[in-house]
Design a protein around this motif. Structure first.
Motif, short mmCIF file in Angstrom:
data_model
loop_
_atom_site.label_atom_id
_atom_site.label_comp_id
_atom_site.label_asym_id
_atom_site.label_seq_id
_atom_site.Cartn_x
_atom_site.Cartn_y
_atom_site.Cartn_z
N PHE A 188 0.23 10.10 13.56
CA PHE A 188 0.05 10.14 12.11
C PHE A 188 -1.09 9.21 11.68
O PHE A 188 -1.90 9.55 10.83
N TRP A 232 10.67 8.66 12.98
CA TRP A 232 9.75 9.16 14.00
C TRP A 232 9.72 8.23 15.21
O TRP A 232 10.04 7.04 15.12
N ALA A 272 7.09 9.78 -4.01
CA ALA A 272 7.40 10.27 -2.67
C ALA A 272 8.73 9.69 -2.20
O ALA A 272 9.19 8.68 -2.72
N GLU A 273 9.30 10.35 -1.23
CA GLU A 273 10.54 9.87 -0.64
C GLU A 273 10.33 8.50 -0.02
O GLU A 273 9.25 8.18 0.46
N TRP A 284 4.23 8.18 15.16
CA TRP A 284 3.56 7.28 14.20
C TRP A 284 2.10 7.09 14.58
O TRP A 284 1.21 7.10 13.73
N TRP A 302 -5.23 4.81 2.53
CA TRP A 302 -5.87 4.62 3.82
C TRP A 302 -7.27 4.04 3.67
O TRP A 302 -7.70 3.23 4.48
N HIS A 315 -2.89 10.45 0.58
CA HIS A 315 -3.07 9.32 1.50
C HIS A 315 -4.52 8.88 1.67
O HIS A 315 -4.78 7.91 2.35
N LEU A 331 10.28 6.03 2.90
CA LEU A 331 10.06 6.33 4.32
C LEU A 331 11.16 5.69 5.15
O LEU A 331 11.54 4.56 4.90
N ASN A 345 0.78 -1.23 0.00
CA ASN A 345 0.00 0.00 0.00
C ASN A 345 0.81 1.28 0.00
O ASN A 345 0.28 2.33 -0.33
N CYS A 346 2.05 1.20 0.38
CA CYS A 346 2.83 2.42 0.52
C CYS A 346 3.95 2.52 -0.51
O CYS A 346 4.28 3.60 -0.97
N CYS A 362 4.32 4.45 -4.02
CA CYS A 362 4.82 5.84 -4.09
C CYS A 362 6.13 6.03 -3.34
O CYS A 362 7.02 6.72 -3.81
N HIS A 363 6.20 5.42 -2.16
CA HIS A 363 7.38 5.63 -1.32
C HIS A 363 8.49 4.66 -1.69
O HIS A 363 8.72 3.66 -1.02
C1 HEC Z 1 -0.27 7.84 -4.02
C2 HEC Z 1 1.07 7.95 -3.52
C3 HEC Z 1 1.30 7.65 -2.05
C4 HEC Z 1 0.99 6.49 -1.38
C5 HEC Z 1 0.34 5.23 -1.94
C6 HEC Z 1 1.44 6.68 -0.03
N1 HEC Z 1 2.02 7.90 0.12
FE1 HEC Z 1 2.84 8.67 1.84
N2 HEC Z 1 3.32 10.40 0.86
C7 HEC Z 1 3.05 10.64 -0.48
C8 HEC Z 1 3.56 11.97 -0.80
C9 HEC Z 1 3.49 12.61 -2.18
C10 HEC Z 1 4.12 12.50 0.38
C11 HEC Z 1 4.79 13.85 0.62
C12 HEC Z 1 6.03 14.09 -0.17
C13 HEC Z 1 7.18 13.15 0.10
O1 HEC Z 1 7.33 12.60 1.20
O2 HEC Z 1 7.98 12.97 -0.83
C14 HEC Z 1 3.96 11.48 1.41
C15 HEC Z 1 4.38 11.62 2.71
C16 HEC Z 1 4.28 10.66 3.68
C17 HEC Z 1 4.76 10.77 5.04
C18 HEC Z 1 5.45 11.97 5.63
C19 HEC Z 1 4.38 12.88 6.15
C20 HEC Z 1 4.90 14.05 6.91
O3 HEC Z 1 4.06 14.70 7.56
O4 HEC Z 1 6.11 14.32 6.89
C21 HEC Z 1 4.45 9.62 5.67
C22 HEC Z 1 4.76 9.26 7.12
C23 HEC Z 1 3.78 8.76 4.73
N3 HEC Z 1 3.69 9.41 3.52
C24 HEC Z 1 3.32 7.50 5.00
C25 HEC Z 1 2.68 6.66 4.09
C26 HEC Z 1 2.20 5.33 4.42
C27 HEC Z 1 2.34 4.68 5.78
C28 HEC Z 1 1.64 4.84 3.29
C29 HEC Z 1 0.98 3.48 3.08
C30 HEC Z 1 -0.16 3.18 3.92
C31 HEC Z 1 1.76 5.86 2.26
N4 HEC Z 1 2.40 6.95 2.79
C32 HEC Z 1 1.30 5.72 0.96
C33 HEC Z 1 2.44 9.79 -1.37
C34 HEC Z 1 1.96 8.53 -1.09
#
Ligand code: HEC
Length: 106
Positions: A64, A56, A48-49, A61, A77, A73, A51, A37-38, A41-42
């Motif tokens: 969040f 944290w 996204a960067e 966590w 989610w 998200h 993770l 799920n994550c 993108c991550h």
């Molecule tokens: C559709 C793309 C996408 C998906 C899927 C995704 N994210 Fe992200 N997320 C992002 C983007 C874009 C950012 C902000 C920019 C970056 O971090 O590069 C981000 C940022 C975050 C951050 C940092 C937030 C902050 O306040 O600093 C967390 C923690 C995070 N994601 C957790 C998750 C988790 C856990 C999942 C899986 C359940 C997830 N993401 C799934 C796109 C996504």
């Protein structure tokens, strides 16, 4: 006759118990949830960067996870069940900044 029933019941309980112990749950299941799920993108070169789970503390966590999810998200989610979110949080907690159990045999 009564005894046979009891024995059967015990065997049933035992089987139910031991199989649930092997079923994926907890942080291991959370790791899969994370990949599914994550990481779409991550990831390196993704939207996204990557993770860092130890970026944290556990409290952060938890916070969040408790927040309403908007933007990027909302979709991941919305897809996860409560159990998946629970396991995912366990996974994050396991590698959180303030968790040191991983240095042991956990
Ligand atoms: C559709 C793309 C996408 C998906 C899927 C995704 N994210 Fe992200 N997320 C992002 C983007 C874009 C950012 C902000 C920019 C970056 O971090 O590069 C981000 C940022 C975050 C951050 C940092 C937030 C902050 O306040 O600093 C967390 C923690 C995070 N994601 C957790 C998750 C988790 C856990 C999942 C899986 C359940 C997830 N993401 C799934 C796109 C996504």
């Amino acid at each position: 006759m009564k005894n046979a029933l009891l024995v059967a019941l015990c065997v049933l309980c035992f089987v139910a118990f031991s199989s649930s112990a092997f079923a994926a749950s907890g942080w291991r299941a959370g790791k899969e949830t994370y990949k599914n799920n994550c990481m779409s993108c991550h990831k390196r070169g993704g939207e996204a960067e990557r993770l860092k789970l130890n970026q944290w503390s556990k409290a952060k966590w938890t916070k969040f996870f408790g927040e309403d999810k908007k933007g990027m998200h909302e979709e991941p989610w919305g897809k996860m069940s409560e159990k998946e979110k629970d396991d995912l949080l366990k996974y994050f907690h396991k590698y959180a900044k303030d968790d040191h159990t991983r240095l042991g045999c956990g």
